[in-house]
Design an enzyme around this catalytic site. Structure first.
Site, PDB file in Angstrom:
ATOM      1  N   HIS A  17      -0.596   0.522  -2.347  1.00 57.07           N
ATOM      2  CA  HIS A  17      -0.652  -0.657  -1.469  1.00 57.07           C
ATOM      3  C   HIS A  17       0.310  -1.735  -1.984  1.00 57.07           C
ATOM      4  CE1 HIS A  17      -5.092   0.564  -0.696  1.00 57.07           C
ATOM      5  NE2 HIS A  17      -4.418   0.828   0.412  1.00 57.07           N
ATOM      6  N   LYS A  41     -18.946   0.083   7.584  1.00 56.53           N
ATOM      7  CA  LYS A  41     -18.548   0.856   6.397  1.00 56.53           C
ATOM      8  C   LYS A  41     -19.276   0.241   5.213  1.00 56.53           C
ATOM      9  CE  LYS A  41     -13.784   2.341   7.339  1.00 56.53           C
ATOM     10  NZ  LYS A  41     -12.391   2.223   6.853  1.00 56.53           N
ATOM     11  N   ARG A  90       1.881   8.031   4.087  1.00 55.14           N
ATOM     12  CA  ARG A  90       2.013   8.829   2.865  1.00 55.14           C
ATOM     13  C   ARG A  90       2.503  10.232   3.187  1.00 55.14           C
ATOM     14  NH1 ARG A  90      -4.016   7.537   1.171  1.00 55.14           N
ATOM     15  NH2 ARG A  90      -4.067   8.095   3.366  1.00 55.14           N
ATOM     16  N   SER A 128      -7.515   5.049  -1.921  1.00 57.58           N
ATOM     17  CA  SER A 128      -8.614   4.316  -2.551  1.00 57.58           C
ATOM     18  C   SER A 128      -9.826   5.239  -2.727  1.00 57.58           C
ATOM     19  CB  SER A 128      -9.016   3.113  -1.706  1.00 57.58           C
ATOM     20  OG  SER A 128      -7.945   2.227  -1.596  1.00 57.58           O
TER      21      SER A 128
HETATM   22  O1  PNS Z   1      -7.010   0.977   5.087  1.00 61.94           O
HETATM   23  P1  PNS Z   1      -7.568   1.546   6.358  1.00 61.94           P
HETATM   24  O2  PNS Z   1      -9.065   1.659   6.273  1.00 61.94           O
HETATM   25  O3  PNS Z   1      -6.896   2.825   6.765  1.00 61.94           O
HETATM   26  O4  PNS Z   1      -7.241   0.450   7.518  1.00 61.94           O
HETATM   27  C1  PNS Z   1      -7.657   0.651   8.839  1.00 61.94           C
HETATM   28  C2  PNS Z   1      -7.480  -0.611   9.701  1.00 61.94           C
HETATM   29  C3  PNS Z   1      -8.138  -1.804   9.058  1.00 61.94           C
HETATM   30  C4  PNS Z   1      -6.005  -0.890   9.874  1.00 61.94           C
HETATM   31  C5  PNS Z   1      -8.104  -0.308  11.088  1.00 61.94           C
HETATM   32  O5  PNS Z   1      -9.379   0.239  10.928  1.00 61.94           O
HETATM   33  C6  PNS Z   1      -8.197  -1.535  11.988  1.00 61.94           C
HETATM   34  O6  PNS Z   1      -7.212  -2.051  12.448  1.00 61.94           O
HETATM   35  N1  PNS Z   1      -9.438  -1.979  12.226  1.00 61.94           N
HETATM   36  C7  PNS Z   1      -9.733  -3.140  13.036  1.00 61.94           C
HETATM   37  C8  PNS Z   1     -10.386  -2.740  14.342  1.00 61.94           C
HETATM   38  C9  PNS Z   1      -9.341  -2.401  15.385  1.00 61.94           C
HETATM   39  O7  PNS Z   1      -8.489  -3.186  15.730  1.00 61.94           O
HETATM   40  N2  PNS Z   1      -9.445  -1.162  15.911  1.00 61.94           N
HETATM   41  C10 PNS Z   1      -8.550  -0.673  16.914  1.00 61.94           C
HETATM   42  C11 PNS Z   1      -7.329  -0.050  16.299  1.00 61.94           C
HETATM   43  S1  PNS Z   1      -6.802   1.192  17.389  1.00 61.94           S
END
Ligand code: PNS
Length: 164
Positions: A17, A41, A90, A128
């Protein structure tokens, strides 16, 4: 002014990150790290702890700000006047999920674009979740995290184990 958001769970922030943060901070005028506050979560670290860890790790970057958000990413972007989402890729296994998020976000908010940075090869395997699993079994996580963060993870894991 080009404002970008690098969103994620950051539970905890890894060297992978941090590599993306440093590179995207060079490409934008202002970079907001958006830490997801998601009640469904159960993260290892609270959102405040994750924000604080990220603040510590990015204190040398003058154009980086760390904030938490709940709800939709596009709403957080709009509220902050940002129009670029940064995500790290990745491996090909990330692609389907990332493409789905980027396309969905673009349908909902056509003014917002997603930019993918390929991760440094050194960290292309890193996540993570894997780091947490290694820490849970008392493995060595020092290759994957900054020393301060590794210490926080070890402490948190031993607390968790003590409390069941
Ligand atoms: O590090 P991660 O868990 O892969 O990040 C995921 C994240 C936070 C980018 C994604 O879950 C997100 O944007 N969540 C907010 C809710 C949202 O906007 N959902 C619609 C996306 S299609």
């Amino acid at each position: 002014m080009r404002k970008a958001v690098y969103p994620g769970s950051f539970d905890p922030v890894t060297l992978g990150h941090l590599d993306i943060i440093e590179r995207s901070a060079r490409m934008s005028d202002w970079l907001i790290i958006g830490v997801l506050n998601n009640n469904s979560k159960t993260p290892l670290f609270s959102v405040e702890e994750r924000v604080n860890m990220l603040k510590k790790m990015t204190s040398h970057l003058p154009n980086v700000e760390v904030k938490s958000f709940g709800g939709l990413l596009i709403d957080f972007m709009r509220a902050n006047g940002a129009d670029v989402v940064i995500r790290g890729l990745r491996a090909i296994t990330d692609f389907e999920y990332e493409l789905q998020m980027a396309q969905t976000n673009r349908v909902m908010a056509p003014e917002i674009d997603t930019v993918f940075l390929t991760t440094n090869l050194k960290y292309s395997y890193l996540s993570s979740s894997i780091v947490k699993e290694i820490a849970y079994y008392d493995g060595d996580i020092s290759e994957f995290l900054a020393p301060e963060i590794a210490e926080c993870v070890r402490e948190k894991m031993s607390e968790r184990k003590k409390n069941g």
